[in-house]
Scaffold this active site. Structure first.
Site, mmCIF file in Angstrom:
data_model
loop_
_atom_site.group_PDB
_atom_site.id
_atom_site.type_symbol
_atom_site.label_atom_id
_atom_site.label_comp_id
_atom_site.label_asym_id
_atom_site.label_seq_id
_atom_site.Cartn_x
_atom_site.Cartn_y
_atom_site.Cartn_z
ATOM 1 N N ARG A 46 0.850 -1.208 0.000
ATOM 2 C CA ARG A 46 0.000 0.000 0.000
ATOM 3 C C ARG A 46 0.883 1.255 0.000
ATOM 4 O O ARG A 46 0.602 2.223 -0.688
ATOM 5 C CB ARG A 46 -0.962 0.006 1.186
ATOM 6 C CG ARG A 46 -1.695 1.333 1.349
ATOM 7 C CD ARG A 46 -3.016 1.264 2.118
ATOM 8 N NE ARG A 46 -3.035 0.343 3.228
ATOM 9 C CZ ARG A 46 -2.437 0.542 4.429
ATOM 10 N NH1 ARG A 46 -1.776 1.648 4.669
ATOM 11 N NH2 ARG A 46 -2.528 -0.369 5.367
ATOM 12 N N TYR A 98 -14.758 16.586 -17.005
ATOM 13 C CA TYR A 98 -15.224 15.203 -16.988
ATOM 14 C C TYR A 98 -16.340 15.066 -15.936
ATOM 15 O O TYR A 98 -16.208 15.572 -14.814
ATOM 16 C CB TYR A 98 -14.027 14.308 -16.642
ATOM 17 C CG TYR A 98 -14.345 12.852 -16.508
ATOM 18 C CD1 TYR A 98 -14.632 12.082 -17.622
ATOM 19 C CD2 TYR A 98 -14.354 12.237 -15.267
ATOM 20 C CE1 TYR A 98 -14.925 10.743 -17.501
ATOM 21 C CE2 TYR A 98 -14.635 10.885 -15.134
ATOM 22 C CZ TYR A 98 -14.924 10.145 -16.262
ATOM 23 O OH TYR A 98 -15.212 8.827 -16.131
ATOM 24 N N ASP A 170 -5.787 18.686 -15.687
ATOM 25 C CA ASP A 170 -6.152 17.320 -16.062
ATOM 26 C C ASP A 170 -5.810 17.213 -17.549
ATOM 27 O O ASP A 170 -6.507 17.743 -18.401
ATOM 28 C CB ASP A 170 -7.643 17.082 -15.801
ATOM 29 C CG ASP A 170 -8.092 15.672 -16.193
ATOM 30 O OD1 ASP A 170 -7.380 15.003 -16.966
ATOM 31 O OD2 ASP A 170 -9.182 15.255 -15.735
ATOM 32 N N LYS A 195 -6.821 6.029 -20.003
ATOM 33 C CA LYS A 195 -7.068 6.486 -21.372
ATOM 34 C C LYS A 195 -5.786 6.359 -22.209
ATOM 35 O O LYS A 195 -5.235 5.289 -22.291
ATOM 36 C CB LYS A 195 -7.612 7.910 -21.330
ATOM 37 C CG LYS A 195 -8.696 8.144 -20.250
ATOM 38 C CD LYS A 195 -10.003 7.441 -20.517
ATOM 39 C CE LYS A 195 -10.965 7.449 -19.338
ATOM 40 N NZ LYS A 195 -11.212 8.743 -18.725
HETATM 41 C C1 LIG Z 1 -11.759 9.255 -17.553
HETATM 42 C C2 LIG Z 1 -11.373 10.589 -17.072
HETATM 43 C C3 LIG Z 1 -11.192 10.836 -15.711
HETATM 44 C C4 LIG Z 1 -11.446 9.791 -14.652
HETATM 45 O O1 LIG Z 1 -10.537 8.734 -14.769
HETATM 46 P P1 LIG Z 1 -10.889 7.201 -14.362
HETATM 47 O O2 LIG Z 1 -9.611 6.508 -14.669
HETATM 48 O O3 LIG Z 1 -12.054 6.761 -15.198
HETATM 49 O O4 LIG Z 1 -11.212 7.205 -12.909
HETATM 50 C C5 LIG Z 1 -10.808 12.122 -15.336
HETATM 51 N N1 LIG Z 1 -10.621 13.090 -16.246
HETATM 52 C C6 LIG Z 1 -10.782 12.873 -17.574
HETATM 53 C C7 LIG Z 1 -10.564 13.993 -18.524
HETATM 54 C C8 LIG Z 1 -11.175 11.622 -18.026
HETATM 55 O O5 LIG Z 1 -11.368 11.422 -19.334
#
Ligand SMILES: *Cc1c(COP(=O)(O)O)cnc(C)c1O
Length: 384
Positions: A46, A98, A170, A195
């Site tokens: 962890r 998001y 982000d 992604k």
């Molecule tokens: C998918 C996404 C998230 C969240 O990520 P997860 O891995 O699904 O928890 C946050 N910001 C953006 C821009 C995303 O496309």
């Protein structure tokens, strides 16, 4: 090392005990101490794990930051950043973030005394106006999900730094292959590694990258204190994906531009949003701060929700799925899928109309992607 070399090599060296060129998966919960108080650097997974540490070194290298911390999902990475704030603190946030981010902010963090103002961060003066004495963070996405709004990172970093606060980006849609937020002054870069960074629809993961040693310590403290950490196997799969990031993003961007141009010229399509098109309001900023425009497109069909639904059901190669950023082309209909819970009036006010379609253009042969959209658009036209 240059960027393409970083993608393949950053953070990775042959395994010292065997010479294995691929770092092993250290699927171990705990580590045997040599004697009381003497570890080899790891005590419990962890807190830290060698496979995760390798991924963190690789991500820091590829993003051009000093430190990275990996989390179990993009959302837990966002949560880790926000948990450095306290009750009473205020955040200025992009208005088209998001959906999971605004859900976390509005339904959970507000209950813990934080407040949020959503503004179109493409217009820096709106960010300045939204600042309060207790504003502690600017949180942006660029390009945004799903409308692909573009924000000027350099200008927003200056606004944050005038106030002595941090700018967090982000950067999931752009990736370090196309946008280098630290070079424009950002303090924190966050990714959903689910992604593009992993790129193969195999894992859920997130990361926070920074140059600030104290902030990095806070991120690693949260891994240990809260435990939203990725498994060693997921870290290993992410490492494998990361090695082709530069090649994939070049192809996503080339296919994205071609599909966007095709859609813009199509009689069934009312409007296309893609930062690489001259018609996009953020094109000039995107062109200056990015080195490609990624594979994310949103477009508006003539014929509203009926046409949107018909298109979704008619595609064959494009997968009807909620994720993005993987090698396969994926298509989403926000009005019936990701944003179905948002009240219609709010949805429309945000520009998320019933005919809006989001496309994550993959790395297949672009002619096959366009042929699939073409046959589906013919069917969608009949549904009008
Ligand atoms: C998918 C996404 C998230 C969240 O990520 P997860 O891995 O699904 O928890 C946050 N910001 C953006 C821009 C995303 O496309």
């Amino acid at each position: 090392m240059r960027f393409d070399t970083q993608c393949v090599r950053a953070g990775i060296s042959p395994d010292p005990s065997t010479g294995a060129i691929v770092p092993p998966i250290f699927q171990s919960a705990t580590y045997v101490l040599e004697e009381v108080g003497k570890t080899k650097g790891y005590d419990y997974t962890r807190s830290s794990n060698p496979t995760r540490a390798t991924l963190e070194a690789a991500l820091a290298g590829v993003e051009g930051g000093k430190y990275a911390a990996c989390f179990a999902s993009g959302m837990s990475a966002v949560d880790a950043v926000l948990r450095t704030l306290s009750s009473g603190d205020h955040v200025v946030c992009s208005d088209d973030v998001y959906g999971g981010v605004s859900r976390l902010f509005n339904t959970i963090l507000t209950r813990h005394g934080m407040s949020f103002s959503y503004v179109n961060t493409s217009q820096p003066e709106l960010v300045r106006e939204a600042m309060r004495p207790n504003t502690k963070l600017i949180w942006i996405e660029t390009p945004t999900n799903p409308l692909l709004k573009v924000s000027d990172v350099e200008v927003l970093a200056k606004i944050a730094h005038e106030r002595g606060i941090k700018l967090a980006v982000d950067s999931t849609f752009a990736t370090p292959a196309l946008l280098r937020p630290f070079e424009w002054g950002a303090d924190i870069v966050m990714h959903s590694t689910t992604k593009y960074l992993s790129g193969h629809n195999q894992i859920i993961g997130g990361a926070v990258i920074t140059n600030d040693p104290d902030f990095n310590t806070a991120m690693h403290y949260q891994q240990k204190a809260i435990g939203a950490v990725p498994s060693p196997f997921d870290c290993w799969l992410t490492l494998a994906g990361l090695k082709t990031l530069h090649l994939r993003m070049a192809r996503h961007s080339a296919n994205g531009l071609q599909v966007a141009r095709y859609l813009e010229a199509h009689a069934q399509v009312a409007r296309v949003s893609y930062p690489g098109l001259e018609s996009h309001p953020g094109h000039a900023v995107a062109k200056r701060q990015m080195s490609g425009f990624s594979g994310m497109i949103s477009f508006e069909l003539k014929g509203g929700i009926a046409a949107g639904r018909a298109l979704m059901n008619a595609v064959k190669l494009c997968s009807l799925a909620e994720s993005l950023g993987a090698v396969e082309t994926m298509i989403t209909h926000p009005a019936t899928m990701t944003h179905v819970d948002v009240p219609v009036a709010d949805r429309h006010a945000r520009g998320l109309t019933d005919g809006l379609v989001r496309l994550s253009v993959g790395i297949e042969d672009c002619a096959d992607i366009i042929a699939d959209l073409e046959q589906a658009l013919v069917i969608a036209a009949r549904a009008r």
